[in-house]
Design an enzyme around this catalytic site. Structure first.
Site, mmCIF file in Angstrom:
data_model
loop_
_atom_site.group_PDB
_atom_site.id
_atom_site.type_symbol
_atom_site.label_atom_id
_atom_site.label_comp_id
_atom_site.label_asym_id
_atom_site.label_seq_id
_atom_site.Cartn_x
_atom_site.Cartn_y
_atom_site.Cartn_z
ATOM 1 N N GLU A 144 9.149 0.872 11.320
ATOM 2 C CA GLU A 144 10.293 1.765 11.213
ATOM 3 C C GLU A 144 9.551 3.054 11.526
ATOM 4 O O GLU A 144 8.625 3.699 10.554
ATOM 5 C CB GLU A 144 11.063 1.713 9.815
ATOM 6 N N LYS A 157 0.966 -1.327 0.117
ATOM 7 C CA LYS A 157 0.202 0.011 0.063
ATOM 8 C C LYS A 157 0.768 1.125 -0.189
ATOM 9 O O LYS A 157 1.406 1.474 0.847
ATOM 10 C CB LYS A 157 -0.906 -0.001 1.183
ATOM 11 N N GLU A 212 8.547 15.194 17.296
ATOM 12 C CA GLU A 212 9.096 15.240 15.710
ATOM 13 C C GLU A 212 8.270 15.968 14.802
ATOM 14 O O GLU A 212 6.843 15.960 14.804
ATOM 15 C CB GLU A 212 8.935 13.711 15.202
ATOM 16 N N CYS A 242 12.846 10.604 8.735
ATOM 17 C CA CYS A 242 12.618 10.033 9.967
ATOM 18 C C CYS A 242 13.862 10.312 10.634
ATOM 19 O O CYS A 242 13.925 10.336 12.148
ATOM 20 C CB CYS A 242 12.390 8.744 10.095
#
Length: 501
Positions: A269, A193, A400, A303
């Site tokens: 992750e 996906k 973040e 990330c």
């Protein structure tokens, strides 16, 4: 039959025409979604629609899982030997090389990253990744174990079965390569996906996978939203393993769904708040450039971005002067402009999120020394931004941001900096800048992160594992380590001459 989108590029860096199928790719065919609905894909450079892709549904997931299982049972998995799997992956890498400029152009179009960065980094790395795992396909080794001369005991590493893979929008092509490389090399059947924001390169790749000759059902692609297609994959009892790259919040939901369904294997992750530590003996010019690259690369939508920059007090003023000058010199604009370093953020949603953090930093009393504003009147452009005078509990220090925004913090003690760097729920990556190798490595070993770069940042290789500590994820991508994500270990014990009385 699903439509095909044709885009004509006439830019300084790429000129040409690209055709992209807009349907789902299931069982070797492009098909429309079962509901006949579509998802609009937006150009982040101007906020205008590019095209519409078919929207998948949980029903389409059911069809894809059935196709993947059929392939695994008949034409893929243990039915296709490692040499043949390697040959197919090499053919795919060849096709990617032949279409490298097209893949880069599609990345720049719907993601907003610059064509030059996409071509020289994303595409090239993805090709190397597929080639790397093609080399592993016929080297999935087991072992024999000595127990007694009356027994033969051996261990097999078998493909785990049907796997689902959900990839993010920040590195669409790279994350696809990271996921499908080890999965297909080990013989798993895949249902991918892509992000609804950046599906074009994945759809183009589906064409190449088809052209390479992979058996129908061995690779499938279902477009859709996370709360429908993503959730259906995470909950599906026919999926034996799910891999996800994205936010920690969604990662928790995937773990929960996997646990409540069939306890499928999970690798994640997730997010990061990576520290960059600049000691007073660092090469200052290089530290400035690498720290900037560490945060502003890919528009900060990375990330492992080094968004917390810690600078020793002895060189803090010098660093700040040079770092601010360097930040202000970075050109932001059209991703097809060869001189541009940073394009737009990926979406209105991400733009709003980043600007919200900038507003929060201002309100909390942090000082902006560069950037902090929108750039231009259309598209999702944000100036590279530096905050100073921050406190540890501020949102811009702890959370973040996933954008071109960093905080710079002064430190004076080597032991204190380790504690400061580790003061986060994340543990994905870190960078250490020092010309003293003992100091650098001692610090690197004390930082709770899956990757630590010394005198560099954001350098990744297919053969080197990548993943996080703490809430940055579970398991490792890349390298030999990733193969374990897609295999099940079976011990076989053969009785040679033990008799029961």
């Amino acid at each position: 039959m699903p439509e095909t989108y044709v885009h004509k590029f006439d830019t300084p860096t790429f000129k040409g025409e690209i055709s992209v199928p807009l349907g789902l790719y299931i069982d070797g065919k492009f098909v429309d979604g079962s509901n006949g609905t579509t998802i609009e894909v937006i150009n982040p450079s101007n906020g205008k629609p590019i095209t519409k892709i078919s929207e998948g549904t949980p029903k389409d997931v059911d069809v894809a899982v059935a196709a993947a299982q059929k392939a695994f049972d008949t034409t893929w998995g243990l039915n296709k030997n490692g040499f043949e799997r390697a040959r197919l992956l090499q053919k795919l890498a060849d096709l990617m090389e032949q279409n490298a400029d097209k893949l880069a152009a599609l990345e720049a179009l719907d993601n907003g990253k610059t064509f030059n960065w996409a071509r020289t980094t994303d595409v090239d790395h993805s090709i190397r990744c597929i080639r790397y795992y093609s080399g592993w396909a016929d080297k999935i080794l087991g072992q024999t174990i000595e127990t007694s001369e009356a027994k033969l005991v051996y261990v097999r590493h078998e493909p785990i079965g049907v796997v689902a893979q959900i990839i993010p929008w920040n590195f669409p092509l790279q994350m696809m390569a990271w996921k499908i490389g080890p999965a297909l090399a080990t013989g798993c059947s895949v249902i991918l996906k892509p992000s609804e924001f950046t599906p074009l390169s994945a759809l183009f790749m589906a064409q190449l996978i088809h052209e390479a000759g992979f058996p129908a059902g061995s690779f499938n692609l279902v477009n859709g939203y996370g709360h429908t297609v993503g959730q259906a994959l995470a909950e599906h009892k026919g999926v034996e393993k799910i891999a996800f790259t994205g936010s920690t919040l969604v990662g928790r939901k995937i773990m929960e769904a996997a646990a409540k369904s069939n306890l499928k294997k999970v690798t994640l992750e997730l997010g990061g708040k990576s520290p960059s530590i600049v000691f007073d003996d660092a090469d200052l010019e290089q530290a400035v450039k690498w720290a900037a690259f560490g945060i502003y690369y890919n528009h900060g939508q990375c990330c492992c971005a080094g968004s917390r920059i810690f600078v020793h007090e002895k060189i803090y003023d010098q660093f700040m002067q040079r770092f601010t000058e360097h930040t202000k010199s970075l050109k932001v604009g059209d991703p097809f402009d060869p001189d541009v370093f940073q394009g737009p953020q990926v979406s209105q949603q991400q733009y709003d999120r980043i600007m919200g953090y900038i507003k929060s930093g201002r309100e909390d009393g942090a000082k902006i020394v560069a950037g902090g504003e929108r750039l231009g009147n259309e598209g999702y452009y944000i100036q590279p931004t530096i905050f100073t005078d921050v406190k540890p509990n501020m949102k811009i220090v702890q959370e973040e941001i996933f954008g071109p925004v960093c905080v710079v913090i002064k430190f004076k003690d080597d032991d204190d900096i380790v504690a400061m760097a580790n003061d986060t729920i994340y543990g994905l990556a870190a960078s250490v800048y020092s010309q003293n190798v003992t100091r650098a490595l001692s610090t690197a070993h004390k930082i709770r992160a899956g990757t630590v770069w010394v005198n560099t940042a954001n350098m990744l290789y297919p053969q080197v594992p990548f993943g996080g500590y703490k809430q940055s994820g579970i398991g490792r991508e890349l390298g030999e380590y990733a193969l374990a994500n897609y295999t099940a270990v079976k011990a076989v014990q053969v009785n040679l001459h033990i008799s029961l009385s």
